[in-house]
Design an enzyme around this catalytic site. Structure first.
Site, PDB file in Angstrom:
ATOM      1  N   HIS A   1       0.724  -1.229  -0.093  1.00 52.99           N
ATOM      2  CA  HIS A   1       0.095  -0.035  -0.034  1.00 52.99           C
ATOM      3  C   HIS A   1       1.010   1.270   0.022  1.00 52.99           C
ATOM      4  CE1 HIS A   1       0.939  -0.617   4.345  1.00 52.99           C
ATOM      5  NE2 HIS A   1       0.547   0.612   4.549  1.00 52.99           N
TER       6      HIS A   1
ATOM      7  N   ASP B   1       6.148   4.053   4.983  1.00 56.27           N
ATOM      8  CA  ASP B   1       6.943   3.005   5.479  1.00 56.27           C
ATOM      9  C   ASP B   1       6.921   1.651   4.971  1.00 56.27           C
ATOM     10  OD1 ASP B   1       4.891   1.822   8.194  1.00 56.27           O
ATOM     11  OD2 ASP B   1       4.259   3.104   6.491  1.00 56.27           O
TER      12      ASP B   1
ATOM     13  N   GLU C   1       1.641  -8.578   9.940  1.00 55.18           N
ATOM     14  CA  GLU C   1       2.136  -7.590  10.745  1.00 55.18           C
ATOM     15  C   GLU C   1       1.426  -7.723  12.155  1.00 55.18           C
ATOM     16  OE1 GLU C   1       0.712  -3.993  11.513  1.00 55.18           O
ATOM     17  OE2 GLU C   1      -1.152  -4.358  10.852  1.00 55.18           O
TER      18      GLU C   1
ATOM     19  N   HIS D   1       7.069  -6.777  12.735  1.00 54.49           N
ATOM     20  CA  HIS D   1       6.796  -5.511  13.174  1.00 54.49           C
ATOM     21  C   HIS D   1       6.518  -5.455  14.784  1.00 54.49           C
ATOM     22  CE1 HIS D   1       5.388  -2.928   9.603  1.00 54.49           C
ATOM     23  NE2 HIS D   1       6.517  -2.405  10.193  1.00 54.49           N
TER      24      HIS D   1
END
Lengths: 599, 362
Positions: free
Chosen positions: A67, A71, A202, A413
């Site tokens: 997306h 980041d 994530e 993450h």
């Protein structure tokens, strides 16, 4: 299957995402993000990890971007134009449309405002986007003969997708950032029961139990209402796409319900751009938006009007949405400067602000800002921060795993030490392995590939003829020969295999000699043996043949006199390899000797 | 509301316990195993002095978690240690857990404190204190009450009672004085230093029998004697009686709450005193609401009392696992913020709320 994480940054909620996956000999890079906290080269992933001396284009089969958040895509132009990569870059259509805008915006702040030199140029962004191949949701895209990818809806932001990467029967699903609860303008992430070998999820919010959206919104509305009631002005700096739409819908509904009169403005550039993209990608929004869009233009709100620069000087309360989102330039910064000195006013920062921007400074508590021309701006207005970011929490992650049914799960993450509990939870509930690698660590996952084997009809018929009808739930034991020839696998009966391979079938026959003390004639010994065996082996077919031999099933027993000793008889017991068991049994039985009888 | 936060736990809890460092512990009570015990770090909004509406962090963080095969009906932190004690069916034994937040985020089961009576006994009510050593007071009936030293599992006190009345609650009033509340409503006091003297009821409930009772003990300001605080007893019929333990012959005050009869019996009845709001107490367990009362104006007539605030949030929530409307399972007060409460319901919701005091008194 091996997984290698080039990013993200440690612990913070915004790091850089950049993951390398090797699957059945193919190498795929997932996301290419920028670390927003660093000003130097640390903001980019270290691509030398991938390959020291080879060309990236040769090594990587493709790059996938999930997306448009920086980041996840911020380092893409650096990667493709400055480090060098000419292969395909896949992303969804909205991402392809919006990425360059964000990248250009970011480039402007970094280069123009901060005077950085080692950064990508506008032309590089354009050249990079030329290498992009846009994909649709649920469309299987063949990267090459063996590698295929498919995008799934991820919620989170407009155009965000989760990707399935498949080579033969091995597959990996990468979630990027996703959200399992729908919001006002986007739906929830969804995936089918694709059973990947690995699900990379994530886990930024994995250890979080989030306050409900309703309460966040309640507080947001309360703050806006209180400010407007006391005659103050509210500035909400936003990026053209993202939370702005959510908040507009929210305010419009609130204003209608509470019958409020204070004006709400939306800067014009914002309206047009947002409108354009939402119309273009209407299928990416949720049901409600689509329905509304059919009836009326989404931005034709009753209470929200287009902004004019001059309105900022109007007395009285108002709410203004203006770009850009981090207060680093343009209209939002202009308005901020006008309103900052009045404590009745309020600015609500919508999300993360990059270091160096005014947004970042005021969120860190700075109340005296140095502007151009060494002018000091005293910030007396209230500074608030709201976080409406849409990420999956622990419950959401469990939901996604339940939907996809992966064989292994990998979490990125998160902070590994603090995720042991979640790891156990996942392993216990789904009976899968859960990995949490650190940056720079390679994780190898072994998959069980399924190899299809053709079975010959003859063998199948033969096996089904033997014994009872097979139980469909139980595996059936079969006996056959596997022939691996010319990249094909076939299961055939041993006889057919021999024939095909042009081999002669050999029969193995064993003969054993058993000495028995018996002075009588041979035929009498044979009769004794026959009676003995007949008595013991009641379930077997024991026969005394006219030629003087005995058969037990297919085993042959003959008696001869010992050449040197007439008192000893030699029994020859002979059997084929298939009858080994019975043959050995008979031999040991006979070795025990014959019972004395009076026959 | 001044402030309202609503959260959804993956599984409903019937315990909300404060742990050191302003942590909050919750635990599941399902029968099919895999219940999670969670130690949560509340959002900074709950830790700040003033209410901050739009705080960047509004979420609970799961700091540690563990798994329990049994349903967890009661959970208490053991002061001065990093241990937790839980209890739950099918018997009255206790489970001891270790929380070591620095090294890992797993709450490990370390030992069990068995009880002699074995299975079939109701689950044990528990209270903890760290006076001479970390102790846990536990028992399911008056005649099975005991104090066990948590780390050594040594028994240090056994109540001398032959009364097999079921307990609904127990507490340490101070390091020597114990309070027991029977399900039928009797209150008994005992002294740890005199284990031989038989327990006798110091107060008997006035309301008709057949109702179940639970107790809430006030926490006086640091250093004060807990027995100077009145004890509140709540019945399943909505009767609230306040008793001064120094003058137990007559009840201090009583009132009747306008509540429906609880659909699940008295399983979730809960009454508690506000630690930072003089004379205020909260009740829950009848339906999806939590009532807050100001008991300062009550007399002993037992009249119907009006709550000063009713939290209805859970009633608008989801459905519990059996398909019925959500029932508040437990509530607790914030130790410092005067009007802040936490409440949980059978649909998995967890609310943190702070109401606006309209009359300006409290």
């Amino acid at each position: 299957l091996s997984f290698f994480c080039l990013g993200p940054g440690a612990g913070q909620d915004v790091g850089r995402s950049c993951i390398l996956v090797s699957i059945a000999g193919k190498n795929v890079m997932l996301d290419c993000g920028m670390h927003m906290g660093y000003n130097d080269d640390r903001r980019f992933p270290d691509f030398s990890y991938i390959t020291q001396n080879g060309r990236l284009t040769d090594f990587l089969d493709c790059v996938i971007i999930s997306h448009f958040h920086l980041d996840h895509c911020g380092a893409l132009p650096y990667f493709s134009e400055m480090v060098g990569y000419d292969g395909p870059i896949y992303m969804t259509h909205p991402t392809k449309a919006i990425c360059p805008i964000l990248l250009e915006d970011y480039r402007k702040i970094t280069v123009d405002k901060k005077g950085e030199t080692n950064f990508f140029t506008s032309q590089m962004i354009k050249d990079c986007m030329k290498k992009v191949v846009a994909v649709h949701l649920h469309q299987t895209v063949q990267v090459d003969e063996e590698l295929e990818i498919k995008a799934y809806y991820a919620g989170h932001v407009l155009g965000a997708a989760m990707f399935q990467i498949k080579v033969g029967c091995e597959s990996v699903v990468y979630t990027g950032d996703y959200n399992m609860t729908p919001d006002r303008h986007l739906g929830a992430a969804w995936i089918d029961k694709c059973r990947p070998d690995l699900l990379i999820s994530e886990s930024t919010y994995a250890t979080t139990i989030r306050d409900s959206k309703r309460c966040r919104e309640r507080d947001f509305l309360k703050k806006v209402h209180e400010t407007v009631e006391r005659g103050g002005k509210v500035l909400i700096p936003v990026f053209a796409l993202g939370r702005a739409q959510e908040l507009c819908i929210l305010l419009e509904t609130f204003w209608e319900r509470m019958n409020l009169k204070a004006p709400i403005y939306f800067s014009t550039g914002l309206t047009e751009k947002a409108n354009h993209y939402y119309k273009l990608f209407i299928t990416w929004t949720n049901q409600k938006i689509r329905k509304t869009f059919v009836q009326r233009n989404m931005f034709e709100f009753k209470h929200i009007k287009a902004f004019d620069r001059a309105f900022a000087d109007n007395p009285g309360p108002m709410v203004v949405f203006a770009t850009p989102g981090m207060l680093h330039a343009g209209q939002s910064l202009q308005i901020f400067r006008k309103w900052a000195g009045n404590e009745k006013n309020m600015v609500i920062m919508p999300g993360y602000c990059v270091q160096g921007t005014v947004g970042h400074k005021i969120l860190s508590g700075q109340r005296k800002l140095e502007m151009e021309g060494r002018q000091i701006l005293e910030v007396k207005m209230q500074v608030e921060y709201m976080s409406f970011s849409a990420h999956a929490d622990a419950k959401g992650i469990m939901q996604l795993i339940r939907q996809a049914e992966p064989r292994n799960v990998l979490l990125v993450h998160g902070e590994a030490k603090k995720m042991e509990f979640l790891k156990q939870k996942i392993e216990q509930e789904f009976h899968v392995s859960c990995y949490m690698p650190a940056n720079g660590e390679t994780t190898t996952i072994f998959t069980n590939p399924s190899i299809p084997v053709d079975i010959s009809l003859g063998l199948l018929k033969r096996e089904t003829a033997i014994g009872l009808l097979p139980d469909v739930k139980k595996p059936k034991l079969m006996h056959g020969t596997l022939i691996m020839k010319d990249n094909s696998f076939r299961l055939v009966s041993p006889e057919q295999a021999l024939k095909e391979l042009g081999l002669a079938e050999h029969q193995l026959r064993f003969t054993c000699r058993v000495h028995i003390q018996d002075p009588r004639k041979e035929h009498e010994t044979v009769l004794r043996v026959y009676n003995h065996l007949k008595g013991i082996l009641k379930d077997y077919s024991v026969q005394h043949l006219p030629d003087g031999s005995i058969t037990v099933e297919s085993i042959l027993i003959q008696a001869t006199a010992h050449s040197e000793d007439q008192g000893t008889k030699v029994l020859l017991v002979s059997w084929t390899y298939q009858d080994e068991e019975l043959g050995s049994y008979l031999t040991s039985l006979l070795k025990k000797g014959l019972p004395q009888s009076t026959s | 509301y001044e402030d309202l936060h609503t959260f959804e736990l993956q599984a409903p809890t019937r315990v909300i316990e404060w742990a050191p460092g302003k942590r909050v512990c919750v635990a599941g009570y399902g029968w099919s195993g895999g219940n999670e015990i969670l130690q949560l770090l509340p959002p900074p909004t709950l830790q700040a002095k003033e209410t901050q509406g739009l705080c960047p962090e509004r979420d609970f963080k799961v700091e540690c978690g563990g798994f329990s095969n049994r349903p967890v009906y009661s959970l208490k932190h053991v002061p001065d240690t990093s241990l937790l004690v839980t209890s739950g069916p099918p018997d009255s034994s206790l489970q001891v857990w270790q929380v070591s937040a620095e090294d890992s985020d797993v709450i490990k089961s370390v030992s069990a404190i068995p009880t002699e009576n074995g299975t079939g006994q109701p689950w044990a009510k528990i209270a903890t204190i760290s006076a001479r050593a970390p102790w846990v007071l536990h028992g399911s009936r008056l005649n099975s009450v005991q104090i066990t030293e948590v780390e050594s599992r040594k028994n240090v006190y056994m109540a001398a009672s032959r009364n097999s009345e079921e307990l609904s609650g127990l507490a340490f009033l101070d390091c020597n004085t114990l309070l027991f509340c029977c399900a039928k409503g009797q209150l008994c006091l005992a002294d740890v230093r005199q284990p031989q003297s038989p327990l006798e009821a110091v107060s008997v409930p006035p309301a008709p029998c057949g109702e179940r009772w639970c107790v809430g003990v006030g926490r006086g300001p640091q250093g004060s004697d807990s027995s100077s605080q009145p004890v509140a007893c709540l019945s399943s019929g909505g009767h609230l009686t306040l008793t001064d333990l120094r003058k137990t012959s007559e009840s201090l005050a009583s009132a009747k709450c306008r509540v429906p009869s609880p659909s699940s019996g008295a399983e979730f009845l809960c009454v508690s005193w506000a630690p930072a709001l003089e004379g205020c107490l909260a009740i829950s367990g009848f339906d999806g609401t939590v009532h807050v009362y100001d008991a300062q104006s009550w007399d002993s007539s037992g009249r119907e009392a009006e709550p000063i605030f009713v939290h209805k949030g859970h009633a608008f929530g989801g459905w519990d696992s059996s398909g019925g409307p959500a029932l508040v399972t437990v509530h607790t007060w914030h130790p410092q913020k005067p009007r802040t409460l936490l409440s949980a319901a059978s649909d998995g919701s967890l609310h943190v709320w702070d109401w606006v005091q309209s009359c300006g008194k409290c």
